[in-house]
Design an enzyme around this catalytic site. Sequence first.
Site, PDB file in Angstrom:
ATOM      1  N   ARG A  33     -17.598  25.148  22.735  1.00  0.00           N
ATOM      2  CA  ARG A  33     -16.973  25.499  21.779  1.00  0.00           C
ATOM      3  C   ARG A  33     -16.033  25.578  21.120  1.00  0.00           C
ATOM      4  O   ARG A  33     -15.612  24.801  20.001  1.00  0.00           O
ATOM      5  CB  ARG A  33     -17.741  27.201  22.515  1.00  0.00           C
ATOM      6  N   GLU A 177     -29.433  41.302  32.725  1.00  0.00           N
ATOM      7  CA  GLU A 177     -29.716  40.552  31.415  1.00  0.00           C
ATOM      8  C   GLU A 177     -31.222  39.487  31.316  1.00  0.00           C
ATOM      9  O   GLU A 177     -31.141  38.333  31.777  1.00  0.00           O
ATOM     10  CB  GLU A 177     -28.399  39.890  31.000  1.00  0.00           C
ATOM     11  N   LYS A 219     -29.400  44.566  29.578  1.00  0.00           N
ATOM     12  CA  LYS A 219     -28.982  43.829  28.548  1.00  0.00           C
ATOM     13  C   LYS A 219     -29.744  42.869  28.108  1.00  0.00           C
ATOM     14  O   LYS A 219     -30.162  42.214  27.849  1.00  0.00           O
ATOM     15  CB  LYS A 219     -27.470  42.730  28.781  1.00  0.00           C
ATOM     16  N   SER A 261     -26.008  39.312  21.610  1.00  0.00           N
ATOM     17  CA  SER A 261     -25.614  38.285  20.180  1.00  0.00           C
ATOM     18  C   SER A 261     -26.669  37.335  19.954  1.00  0.00           C
ATOM     19  O   SER A 261     -27.879  37.306  19.126  1.00  0.00           O
ATOM     20  CB  SER A 261     -24.941  38.293  19.228  1.00  0.00           C
ATOM     21  N   GLY A 262     -26.776  37.123  20.924  1.00  0.00           N
ATOM     22  CA  GLY A 262     -28.031  35.511  21.124  1.00  0.00           C
ATOM     23  C   GLY A 262     -27.989  34.319  20.089  1.00  0.00           C
ATOM     24  O   GLY A 262     -28.980  33.418  20.094  1.00  0.00           O
ATOM     25  N   GLY A 263     -26.873  33.643  19.318  1.00  0.00           N
ATOM     26  CA  GLY A 263     -26.577  33.691  17.758  1.00  0.00           C
ATOM     27  C   GLY A 263     -27.247  33.616  16.432  1.00  0.00           C
ATOM     28  O   GLY A 263     -27.144  32.773  15.686  1.00  0.00           O
ATOM     29  N   ARG A 294     -20.470  35.296  21.106  1.00  0.00           N
ATOM     30  CA  ARG A 294     -20.580  35.163  20.103  1.00  0.00           C
ATOM     31  C   ARG A 294     -20.440  35.583  19.010  1.00  0.00           C
ATOM     32  O   ARG A 294     -19.029  35.312  18.130  1.00  0.00           O
ATOM     33  CB  ARG A 294     -21.684  33.849  19.634  1.00  0.00           C
TER      34      ARG A 294
HETATM   35  P1  13P Z   1     -23.865  36.470  22.863  1.00  0.00           P
HETATM   36  O1  13P Z   1     -23.598  37.123  22.603  1.00  0.00           O
HETATM   37  O2  13P Z   1     -23.217  34.892  22.341  1.00  0.00           O
HETATM   38  O3  13P Z   1     -25.422  35.722  23.254  1.00  0.00           O
HETATM   39  O4  13P Z   1     -24.073  36.276  24.764  1.00  0.00           O
HETATM   40  C1  13P Z   1     -24.443  37.184  24.895  1.00  0.00           C
HETATM   41  C2  13P Z   1     -24.451  36.737  26.728  1.00  0.00           C
HETATM   42  O5  13P Z   1     -23.266  37.062  27.769  1.00  0.00           O
HETATM   43  C3  13P Z   1     -24.414  35.741  26.887  1.00  0.00           C
HETATM   44  O6  13P Z   1     -24.698  36.251  28.358  1.00  0.00           O
END
Ligand code: 13P
Length: 340
Positions: A33, A177, A219, A261-263, A294
């Site tokens: 990033r 998660e 998560k 959030s996943g992108g 993100r």
């Molecule tokens: P994002 O919200 O960017 O998907 O990251 C969450 C996270 O902790 C990924 O493991």
Amino acid sequence: METSDLKRTAAHLMDKSKGLLAMDESTGTCNKRFEALGIPQTEEYRRKYRELIVTTPGLEECISGAILFDETINQSVTDGTLMIDVLKQKGIIPGIKVDEGTIPLDRFPGETITEGLDGLGKRLSDYYNKGARFAKWRAVITIGEDIPTPTAIKTNAYNLARYAVLCQQAGLVPIVEPEVLMDGNHSLQQCSEVTHQVLHAVFNALFDQHVEFEGMILKPNMILPGLESPVQDSIEAVADATIECFLRCVPAAVPGIAFLSGGQSEQLASERLNAMHIRFKDKMPWELTFSFSRAIQQPALEAWKGDDKNVAIAQKLLYHRAWCNSKARRGEYTPEMEKE
Ligand code: 13P
């Protein structure tokens, strides 16, 4: 470890007006990033960036817990205070990412398994002694031709459950998660079917390993069409598919669900979380909030660009995204708030 301590930590993390901040990018991910924005990829720049985050004024109004990466838990801000102590002084509970990333799952092309179980019990008690009170482990499931396979789902679920029970033994609330990725051209329905299978497998494994549901947090991904899918469903359709899936798969004893959030774009992530609260108010047995990386950090990182003179504006942007999401977490977000 007393169950009551785990429950208390989980309840604090699931505060009704707050969510979690994931700032646990591995060195590789953080550097990627930084590289995209021309920021030097050094330990010192990663430290400066994390200092910017933890010293953001008012962060504690919207954030109940922050997930750190191993490098950060040992780092200090400029005045010498450990980052973890800065968080604690603000009433933000420090957490720690304890998985060691994914590797290919042998004989299952395109699928992965998350590493990090070896020696995990000892690492968890070290993190507890440093002040962490919760942990995170991410398993990754990809949707594609003939995948995910039942083997990949089962193996990842088993590892998540072993991790979770070790966390509870060490006094840390496990954030479990299982991420079904957005990558691909699959439909909302396909994501829903896969997420159902994954959550059933994960909760079966957690049950088999005697994980206490009252002392953990899930998560998950939201149920979304793939990024390349020609059909991009409405905010309402995403909200309905997601909560209907969780009502079937997540036991009521689990205190909270905190989304990755996943992108997704920052605004969509807020709008979708908000819609779930509006449409399922009083119908959800668990707390429902965010644990974004993100979707909280990106505007701040882009404004900072590695330059000290941009710290104040970057902190304003970080606070603003945390604030929008704390509103969404109560069903009080509106897109007009983006202009404030
Ligand atoms: P994002 O919200 O960017 O998907 O990251 C969450 C996270 O902790 C990924 O493991």
